[in-house]
Design a protein around this motif. Structure first.
Motif, PDB file in Angstrom:
ATOM      1  N   PHE A   1       0.810  -1.214   0.000  1.00  9.72           N
ATOM      2  CA  PHE A   1       0.000   0.000   0.000  1.00  9.72           C
ATOM      3  C   PHE A   1       0.849   1.273   0.000  1.00  9.72           C
ATOM      4  O   PHE A   1       0.332   2.357  -0.247  1.00  9.72           O
ATOM      5  N   LEU A   2       2.150   1.129   0.283  1.00 10.56           N
ATOM      6  CA  LEU A   2       3.015   2.316   0.335  1.00 10.56           C
ATOM      7  C   LEU A   2       3.371   2.814  -1.060  1.00 10.56           C
ATOM      8  O   LEU A   2       3.453   2.021  -2.008  1.00 10.56           O
ATOM      9  N   PRO A   3       3.589   4.106  -1.216  1.00  6.18           N
ATOM     10  CA  PRO A   3       4.099   4.617  -2.492  1.00  6.18           C
ATOM     11  C   PRO A   3       5.430   3.949  -2.841  1.00  6.18           C
ATOM     12  O   PRO A   3       6.221   3.613  -1.953  1.00  6.18           O
ATOM     13  N   LYS A   4       5.640   3.742  -4.109  1.00  3.95           N
ATOM     14  CA  LYS A   4       6.824   3.015  -4.566  1.00  3.95           C
ATOM     15  C   LYS A   4       8.118   3.617  -4.013  1.00  3.95           C
ATOM     16  O   LYS A   4       9.052   2.908  -3.649  1.00  3.95           O
ATOM     17  N   LYS A   5       8.155   4.920  -3.938  1.00  8.01           N
ATOM     18  CA  LYS A   5       9.352   5.625  -3.492  1.00  8.01           C
ATOM     19  C   LYS A   5       9.758   5.188  -2.079  1.00  8.01           C
ATOM     20  O   LYS A   5      10.938   4.977  -1.789  1.00  8.01           O
ATOM     21  N   TYR A   6       8.758   5.039  -1.198  1.00  6.58           N
ATOM     22  CA  TYR A   6       9.052   4.659   0.180  1.00  6.58           C
ATOM     23  C   TYR A   6       9.168   3.142   0.345  1.00  6.58           C
ATOM     24  O   TYR A   6       9.932   2.647   1.170  1.00  6.58           O
ATOM     25  N   ARG A   7       8.384   2.434  -0.440  1.00  9.36           N
ATOM     26  CA  ARG A   7       8.418   0.978  -0.343  1.00  9.36           C
ATOM     27  C   ARG A   7       9.780   0.424  -0.740  1.00  9.36           C
ATOM     28  O   ARG A   7      10.267  -0.553  -0.152  1.00  9.36           O
ATOM     29  N   ASN A   8      10.398   1.038  -1.732  1.00  3.12           N
ATOM     30  CA  ASN A   8      11.706   0.564  -2.189  1.00  3.12           C
ATOM     31  C   ASN A   8      12.763   0.652  -1.098  1.00  3.12           C
ATOM     32  O   ASN A   8      13.723  -0.132  -1.079  1.00  3.12           O
ATOM     33  N   ARG A   9      12.588   1.579  -0.187  1.00  5.08           N
ATOM     34  CA  ARG A   9      13.565   1.725   0.892  1.00  5.08           C
ATOM     35  C   ARG A   9      13.532   0.533   1.853  1.00  5.08           C
ATOM     36  O   ARG A   9      14.477   0.298   2.599  1.00  5.08           O
ATOM     37  N   LEU A  10      12.416  -0.213   1.820  1.00  2.00           N
ATOM     38  CA  LEU A  10      12.293  -1.385   2.681  1.00  2.00           C
ATOM     39  C   LEU A  10      13.126  -2.565   2.187  1.00  2.00           C
ATOM     40  O   LEU A  10      13.124  -3.631   2.806  1.00  2.00           O
TER      41      LEU A  10
END
Length: 623
Positions: free
Chosen positions: A571-580
């Protein structure tokens, strides 16, 4: 239910326990003999084999069906067959939420842990620990595992032997020696192939014996629906205790979530189970074996819980432990077997064979696993680097025999202990399982954790959960919830004990004793031990890592990690999800229909993405 005149032959009315018939001993001996013959057959068939890896992993040529049967049999031990009915009899049906725990553990094991171990193409799961954290942590973890398995196998050998001696008259030491010797012999002869096929045979016996007792027990109480109604009237039927108080013995959360961590350890990172999953030719079949194992687990848990309900209905007005017919709760089911099957020679023997089939499967799996660990984690890397070929195979079989002898002496030591054998075995097993699960899981989902953090986390979590579990077992504080009612109104007290003794048994547990505040901590449900150990390990590992310096990106091999947080946050925006992704470059085999990702830099920017067609641009799934 049958009238009293029809039940006058039962132990609670005449004060005498029935004994084994000669046919029962023959049935029991035949089960041991068949297991031994399977071992001899595979030893002869593979007599030209000189490869120790064939001995430990069957050359990765096994079929998913026998592997799934073996996966089920290994930890559906005699402790489970004896303990689950006693648990339902004493504490009610909340324990049945363990099926949720098994579902969650199957998901985690099949799609998080097994893929990582399988792709490493190694026999010992502790090879992962060395690749991730170095040799020192690997040695510590391996020693912990061997100690845990020796203790567990000692309980598995001793507990059913003790229970059956009390109600059948079978000699304790004779039973332990014969069962242990047969198990060691066929495991050392045939290796993993024998273990898998004997486990499959023994699981069939376990089902046959359990179903037989359930049918005849239900008939004795007027049908299972009658047994259910009786248990319901006496507060044994409960499925919706959602208390968040960790001191409550069984709730949806403690059994379903806390228990899930215990079973995830068993099926995700335990050497005995990982070794089986990795004996299959492909990762897809390894996952299939784990999923085929799941319905088998549900069936055996359901049957044993139903037996607990039938046991309570049968002894509803005369508790055999208070009556003095048995001394421990885990002797309840063998007593019921002799009561309802005693007039049918051979059927009690079938059930006793099913109990010891659980022991045989657990011990043989543990022996084979410890043999692999000792050779791969200690002998070859530390003192015998040239060990290979036929010499390695001979050493592997010798280690099986030595471990079998050692676990027998452990069982002798356990025989000197007193208290609740099954409860104690679960506690001691959890003391090690939580820290080890935290070591593997923390290493897989937190790429930053370094070897110093991992070592400190393992040691501190072991000390913490060891103190909690052992202290709670020794102190045994009064439980948060009063015990469910046990009646003795139909017991014939004049036969085995005096009226005064009966009054002591019934009133001694009702005394109020002032307890110190620390006892509230000791009351924490044993179902949480594994999770608390795991969380303590991960938290300490992360804290120490922050203080000593995180692992550099260049040292992060994608084969050793799993992007758990990335998958849990679609559900997170791709920009933030990638940091995971935590800077890890993931590269997986497209043949397994998994994603290929490349991530560069600390900011988690994706530079290359290769997704399966059905997932395309929508989301990335590693499940």
């Amino acid at each position: 239910m049958y009238s009293v005149d029809k039940m006058e032959d039962y132990s609670i009315y005449n004060g005498h326990k029935k004994l084994f018939h000669i046919v029962d001993y023959i049935i029991f001996a035949l089960v041991l003999l068949v297991s031994l013959v399977i071992g001899i057959y595979h030893a002869y068939k593979d007599r030209h084999n000189t490869n120790a890896e064939e001995f430990h992993q069957s050359g990765r040529k096994m079929h998913p069906v026998p592997v799934s049967l073996s996966l089920c049999a290994t930890f559906m031990s005699a402790l489970t067959l004896l303990g689950n009915p006693a648990e339902i009899y004493t504490h009610g049906t909340m324990f049945y939420w363990i099926v949720l725990a098994m579902l969650l553990s199957t998901i985690c094991s099949a799609h998080v842990f097994v893929p990582i171990f399988y792709k490493l193409k190694t026999i010992s799961c502790f090879t992962y620990i060395q690749l991730r954290f170095g040799k020192v942590v690997r040695v510590i973890a391996s020693v912990l595992y061997i100690s845990q398995m020796l203790l567990y196998m000692g309980f598995v050998l001793y507990a059913p032997s003790l229970a059956l001696e009390a109600v059948t008259g079978m000699t304790l030491w004779g039973t332990m020696i014969s069962v242990g010797a047969v198990c060691v012999l066929y495991t050392s002869l045939g290796g993993m192939k024998t273990v898998l096929w004997t486990d499959s045979f023994q699981l069939v016996i376990m089902f046959a014996g359990t179903i037989c007792v359930l049918i005849f027990g239900s008939i004795a109480v007027g049908g299972f629906s009658s047994a259910w109604n009786i248990a319901n009237e006496r507060d044994r039927i409960e499925f919706w205790n959602v208390s968040v108080d960790p001191r409550t013995r069984h709730t949806v959360w403690s059994v379903g979530i806390g228990g899930a961590m215990f079973w995830t350890y068993l099926y995700g990172v335990n050497q005995a189970q990982v070794q089986r999953a990795c004996s299959l030719p492909t990762l897809k079949k390894a996952k299939l074996a784990l999923w085929l194992n799941f319905p088998l687990l549900i069936c055996i848990i359901t049957l044993t819980c139903m037996l607990g309900i039938v046991s309570y209905a049968f002894y509803k007005d005369c508790d055999p432990k208070t009556f003095g017919l048995i001394t421990k709760g885990d002797q309840l089911l063998p007593l019921l077997v002799l009561d309802v099957l005693g007039n049918y020679p051979g059927l009690p023997g079938l059930f006793i064979a099913s109990i010891f089939s659980g022991s045989l499967s657990s011990i043989s799996s543990g022996l084979n696993a410890m043999s692999a660990i000792i050779i791969k984690d200690f002998l070859k890397p530390l003192c015998w680097k040239t060990l290979q070929g036929r010499t390695e195979l001979i050493v592997a079989k010798t280690v099986v025999v030595l471990c079998g002898i050692l676990q027998f002496f452990v069982a002798l030591a356990i025989a000197q202990a007193s208290g609740l054998i099954i409860q104690l075995s679960y506690t001691l097993f959890s003391i090690v399982s939580g820290p080890l699960l935290g070591l593997f899981l923390g290493g897989m989902i937190f790429p930053c954790i370094n070897k110093i953090g991992a070592t400190c986390g393992l040691v501190m979590s072991l000390l913490f959960i060891g103190w909690l579990g052992i202290s709670a077992t020794i102190v045994s504080p009064t439980p948060m919830r009063p015990a469910l009612p046990i009646l003795t109104i139909d017991c014939n007290w004049n036969i085995t004990t005096t009226e005064n003794q009966a009054e002591v048994n019934l009133t001694s547990t009702n005394q109020n004793v002032s307890e110190p505040p620390i006892f509230d901590f000791y009351r924490i449900s044993y179902q949480w031990y594994t999770m608390f150990g795991m969380l303590t390990n991960i938290c300490v590992s992360l804290l120490v890592t922050v203080l000593t310096g995180v692992t550099e990106n260049s040292e992060r091999d994608s084969k050793l990690f799993y992007p758990l947080f990335y998958n849990l946050a679609p559900f997170l925006p791709k920009k933030y999800r990638n940091r995971l992704m935590f800077g890890v470059q993931y590269q997986t085999n497209s043949k397994d229909e998994e994603c290929e990702l490349r991530v560069s830099g600390n900011n988690g920017e994706i530079t290359t993405v290769s997704l399966p067609k059905r997932e395309k641009d929508r989301r990335t799934s590693f499940l």
